[in-house]
Design a protein around this motif. Structure first.
Motif, PDB file in Angstrom:
ATOM      1  N   MET A 194      43.209 -73.919  89.254  1.00 26.27           N
ATOM      2  CA  MET A 194      42.099 -74.707  89.640  1.00 26.27           C
ATOM      3  C   MET A 194      41.554 -75.111  88.385  1.00 26.27           C
ATOM      4  O   MET A 194      41.227 -74.177  87.799  1.00 26.27           O
ATOM      5  N   LYS A 195      41.206 -76.238  88.358  1.00 28.65           N
ATOM      6  CA  LYS A 195      40.196 -76.735  87.152  1.00 28.65           C
ATOM      7  C   LYS A 195      38.769 -76.563  87.681  1.00 28.65           C
ATOM      8  O   LYS A 195      38.450 -77.001  88.784  1.00 28.65           O
ATOM      9  N   ILE A 196      37.748 -76.343  86.787  1.00 27.95           N
ATOM     10  CA  ILE A 196      36.458 -75.952  87.050  1.00 27.95           C
ATOM     11  C   ILE A 196      35.772 -77.257  86.273  1.00 27.95           C
ATOM     12  O   ILE A 196      35.597 -77.199  85.162  1.00 27.95           O
ATOM     13  N   ASN A 197      35.372 -78.170  87.102  1.00 37.03           N
ATOM     14  CA  ASN A 197      34.514 -79.364  86.543  1.00 37.03           C
ATOM     15  C   ASN A 197      33.250 -79.135  86.298  1.00 37.03           C
ATOM     16  O   ASN A 197      32.373 -79.634  85.536  1.00 37.03           O
ATOM     17  N   ARG A 198      32.671 -78.249  87.402  1.00 36.13           N
ATOM     18  CA  ARG A 198      31.248 -78.188  87.401  1.00 36.13           C
ATOM     19  C   ARG A 198      30.844 -76.546  87.899  1.00 36.13           C
ATOM     20  O   ARG A 198      31.679 -76.199  88.767  1.00 36.13           O
ATOM     21  N   VAL A 199      29.995 -76.048  87.572  1.00 38.95           N
ATOM     22  CA  VAL A 199      29.208 -74.774  88.214  1.00 38.95           C
ATOM     23  C   VAL A 199      27.778 -75.321  88.786  1.00 38.95           C
ATOM     24  O   VAL A 199      27.060 -75.583  88.107  1.00 38.95           O
ATOM     25  N   LYS A 200      27.698 -74.778  90.033  1.00 37.89           N
ATOM     26  CA  LYS A 200      26.530 -74.795  90.853  1.00 37.89           C
ATOM     27  C   LYS A 200      25.933 -73.610  90.730  1.00 37.89           C
ATOM     28  O   LYS A 200      26.497 -72.401  91.154  1.00 37.89           O
ATOM     29  N   LEU A 201      24.729 -73.226  90.377  1.00 38.76           N
ATOM     30  CA  LEU A 201      23.833 -72.050  90.388  1.00 38.76           C
ATOM     31  C   LEU A 201      22.763 -72.298  91.557  1.00 38.76           C
ATOM     32  O   LEU A 201      22.067 -73.200  91.674  1.00 38.76           O
ATOM     33  N   VAL A 202      23.010 -71.346  92.292  1.00 39.15           N
ATOM     34  CA  VAL A 202      22.155 -71.273  93.727  1.00 39.15           C
ATOM     35  C   VAL A 202      21.476 -69.894  93.550  1.00 39.15           C
ATOM     36  O   VAL A 202      22.017 -68.821  93.485  1.00 39.15           O
ATOM     37  N   TYR A 203      20.284 -69.903  93.433  1.00 39.41           N
ATOM     38  CA  TYR A 203      19.539 -68.636  93.252  1.00 39.41           C
ATOM     39  C   TYR A 203      18.126 -68.612  93.919  1.00 39.41           C
ATOM     40  O   TYR A 203      17.455 -69.636  94.097  1.00 39.41           O
ATOM     41  N   PHE A 204      17.593 -67.442  94.342  1.00 36.94           N
ATOM     42  CA  PHE A 204      16.166 -67.213  94.715  1.00 36.94           C
ATOM     43  C   PHE A 204      15.889 -65.895  93.805  1.00 36.94           C
ATOM     44  O   PHE A 204      16.470 -65.043  93.531  1.00 36.94           O
ATOM     45  N   SER A 205      14.759 -66.349  92.864  1.00 39.69           N
ATOM     46  CA  SER A 205      14.643 -65.617  91.726  1.00 39.69           C
ATOM     47  C   SER A 205      13.058 -65.638  91.489  1.00 39.69           C
ATOM     48  O   SER A 205      12.517 -66.267  90.453  1.00 39.69           O
ATOM     49  N   PRO A 206      12.086 -64.967  92.208  1.00 37.96           N
ATOM     50  CA  PRO A 206      10.687 -65.023  92.125  1.00 37.96           C
ATOM     51  C   PRO A 206      10.399 -64.613  90.594  1.00 37.96           C
ATOM     52  O   PRO A 206       9.199 -65.278  90.048  1.00 37.96           O
ATOM     53  N   THR A 207      10.801 -63.635  90.073  1.00 33.03           N
ATOM     54  CA  THR A 207      10.358 -63.229  88.542  1.00 33.03           C
ATOM     55  C   THR A 207      11.341 -63.676  87.546  1.00 33.03           C
ATOM     56  O   THR A 207      11.234 -63.234  86.334  1.00 33.03           O
ATOM     57  N   GLY A 208      12.476 -64.348  87.997  1.00 35.02           N
ATOM     58  CA  GLY A 208      13.260 -65.018  87.069  1.00 35.02           C
ATOM     59  C   GLY A 208      14.479 -64.300  86.345  1.00 35.02           C
ATOM     60  O   GLY A 208      14.942 -64.857  85.648  1.00 35.02           O
ATOM     61  N   SER A 209      14.490 -63.202  86.831  1.00 39.67           N
ATOM     62  CA  SER A 209      15.757 -62.342  86.026  1.00 39.67           C
ATOM     63  C   SER A 209      17.150 -62.531  86.740  1.00 39.67           C
ATOM     64  O   SER A 209      18.069 -62.841  86.005  1.00 39.67           O
ATOM     65  N   THR A 210      17.108 -62.853  87.930  1.00 38.84           N
ATOM     66  CA  THR A 210      18.345 -63.168  88.561  1.00 38.84           C
ATOM     67  C   THR A 210      18.818 -64.592  87.974  1.00 38.84           C
ATOM     68  O   THR A 210      20.096 -64.658  87.597  1.00 38.84           O
ATOM     69  N   LYS A 211      17.914 -65.544  87.821  1.00 35.31           N
ATOM     70  CA  LYS A 211      18.253 -66.886  87.233  1.00 35.31           C
ATOM     71  C   LYS A 211      18.792 -66.711  85.794  1.00 35.31           C
ATOM     72  O   LYS A 211      19.917 -67.172  85.632  1.00 35.31           O
ATOM     73  N   ARG A 212      18.068 -65.866  84.828  1.00 36.13           N
ATOM     74  CA  ARG A 212      18.418 -65.285  83.760  1.00 36.13           C
ATOM     75  C   ARG A 212      20.100 -65.173  83.489  1.00 36.13           C
ATOM     76  O   ARG A 212      20.941 -65.256  82.816  1.00 36.13           O
ATOM     77  N   ILE A 213      20.246 -64.014  84.411  1.00 37.70           N
ATOM     78  CA  ILE A 213      21.759 -63.543  84.412  1.00 37.70           C
ATOM     79  C   ILE A 213      22.722 -64.273  84.946  1.00 37.70           C
ATOM     80  O   ILE A 213      23.715 -64.488  84.320  1.00 37.70           O
ATOM     81  N   ILE A 214      22.388 -65.219  86.050  1.00 36.84           N
ATOM     82  CA  ILE A 214      23.586 -66.011  86.576  1.00 36.84           C
ATOM     83  C   ILE A 214      23.718 -67.277  85.731  1.00 36.84           C
ATOM     84  O   ILE A 214      24.803 -67.585  85.519  1.00 36.84           O
ATOM     85  N   GLU A 215      22.721 -67.562  84.753  1.00 34.76           N
ATOM     86  CA  GLU A 215      22.997 -68.670  83.863  1.00 34.76           C
ATOM     87  C   GLU A 215      24.078 -67.888  82.731  1.00 34.76           C
ATOM     88  O   GLU A 215      24.769 -69.017  82.256  1.00 34.76           O
ATOM     89  N   GLU A 216      23.769 -67.013  82.395  1.00 37.48           N
ATOM     90  CA  GLU A 216      24.800 -66.357  81.458  1.00 37.48           C
ATOM     91  C   GLU A 216      25.824 -66.067  81.739  1.00 37.48           C
ATOM     92  O   GLU A 216      26.913 -66.312  81.224  1.00 37.48           O
ATOM     93  N   VAL A 217      26.221 -65.904  83.308  1.00 35.05           N
ATOM     94  CA  VAL A 217      27.416 -66.103  83.784  1.00 35.05           C
ATOM     95  C   VAL A 217      28.429 -67.261  83.799  1.00 35.05           C
ATOM     96  O   VAL A 217      29.350 -67.548  83.253  1.00 35.05           O
ATOM     97  N   ALA A 218      27.360 -68.189  83.913  1.00 35.03           N
ATOM     98  CA  ALA A 218      27.763 -69.605  83.939  1.00 35.03           C
ATOM     99  C   ALA A 218      28.109 -70.054  82.561  1.00 35.03           C
ATOM    100  O   ALA A 218      29.085 -70.953  82.073  1.00 35.03           O
ATOM    101  N   LYS A 219      27.444 -69.531  81.656  1.00 35.54           N
ATOM    102  CA  LYS A 219      27.764 -69.811  80.095  1.00 35.54           C
ATOM    103  C   LYS A 219      28.873 -69.390  79.911  1.00 35.54           C
ATOM    104  O   LYS A 219      29.930 -70.140  79.212  1.00 35.54           O
ATOM    105  N   GLY A 220      29.631 -68.267  80.544  1.00 43.80           N
ATOM    106  CA  GLY A 220      30.882 -67.631  80.400  1.00 43.80           C
ATOM    107  C   GLY A 220      31.973 -68.580  81.033  1.00 43.80           C
ATOM    108  O   GLY A 220      32.971 -68.431  80.312  1.00 43.80           O
TER     109      GLY A 220
END
Ligand code: FMN
Length: 273
Positions: free
Chosen positions: A1-27
């Motif tokens: 499967m080709k990955i053309n795009r990644v969607k990040l869906v998050y609930f992150s009141p103090t921002g750490s969940t967002k930060r971690i999934i952004e890093e997964v997406a970078k990989g």
């Protein structure tokens, strides 16, 4: 499967969940689109159906489960066998059944969970006086997050189609254990706790209103917080530029001390593919 795009869906009141999934997406290494469920608009906004784009879905752990408000907002999404990665972020105590709960929930709305992970971040209750999981996620956590992303890419690229990708199995127990949540819930007859404002430090800049996921705060002559709408997520406290927002309820000071003393050992990220 080709990955053309990644969607990040998050609930992150103090921002750490967002930060971690952004890093997964970078990989993963594909262009990213953000779908932020933290703001109150997520309660009513219409979301476009998800089709075949890889979606990384993250929430914090609250009392060993996912926040009730996150689960309500996630239930509004609709997917069609869309490959999903589920990630929970916790403050070094425990994530109990949060990862299996999130993984089950996203399956129910049509995603196909193909990877999952539990990562650690500084606890929302951490203060300069009582630090809990200080400085997490650190460089080692973030490296693990991006390496996890690279392994997700390999897993998907090795499969001709979504039907060929093996579903992920994550740890946890069904029915989900909720004893910890019950033990932390406000006792019957007691008003729930909420942060207060030290008016002498408050400049009425309104940032607390902007970051509150549940519209619990209003500013008039003084700053008012609706106790029953407050999720005790600490977003207003962590974002206040003058440290005017504080949680003075003694339960939270005791809880922070307990978390600091009872969980001194560093927990490492766990990933499942
Ligand atoms: C109400 C509440 C309950 C929490 N419960 C837990 C828990 O059960 N276990 C744990 O390790 N961390 C717990 N935490 C810490 C958060 O999971 C952690 O700080 C997380 O990084 C917050 O995510 P965010 O920065 O994306 O908002 C809790 C935090 C809050 C605000």
């Amino acid at each position: 499967m080709k990955i053309n795009r990644v969607k990040l869906v998050y609930f992150s009141p103090t921002g750490s969940t967002k930060r971690i999934i952004e890093e997964v997406a970078k990989g993963v290494g594909a262009p990213v689109e953000h779908i932020d469920l933290t703001r109150p608009e997520a309660k009513t906004r219409d979301f476009k159906d998800f089709s075949d784009e890889l979606t990384i879905i993250g929430t914090p752990v609250y009392a060993g489960l996912i926040p009730l408000e996150a689960s309500k907002r996630l239930r509004r999404l609709k997917a069609h066998d869309t490959p999903a990665v589920t990630i929970v972020v916790y403050g070094n105590r425990a994530y109990e059944d949060a990862l299996i709960e999130l993984t089950d929930l996203v399956s129910e709305v049509g995603f196909k969970p193909i990877a999952g992970g539990a990562f650690v971040a500084e606890h929302s209750f951490s203060t300069p006086e009582v630090l809990i999981a200080e400085g997490r996620p650190d460089s080692s956590d973030l490296k693990k997050a991006s390496e996890f992303g690279a392994r997700i890419r390999e897993k998907l690229q090795a499969a001709p189609s979504i039907g060929d990708v093996s579903p992920v199995v994550v740890p946890g127990v069904r029915p989900y254990r909720d004893e910890f949540r019950k033990s932390r819930a406000p006792k019957p007859g007691h008003e729930p706790a909420a942060p207060t404002t030290r008016e002498e430090l408050c400049t009425k800049c309104g940032l607390c209103i902007e970051v509150c996921p549940n519209e619990a705060i209003t500013i008039g002559p003084t700053v008012e917080t609706q106790r029953y709408a407050c999720m005790r997520c600490y977003a207003c406290i962590k974002n206040c530029p003058t440290d005017a927002r504080v949680m003075t309820h003694p339960f939270f000071a005791r809880e922070a001390m307990w978390l600091h003393d009872a969980f001194p050992d560093r927990k490492e990220p766990e990933t499942y593919l």
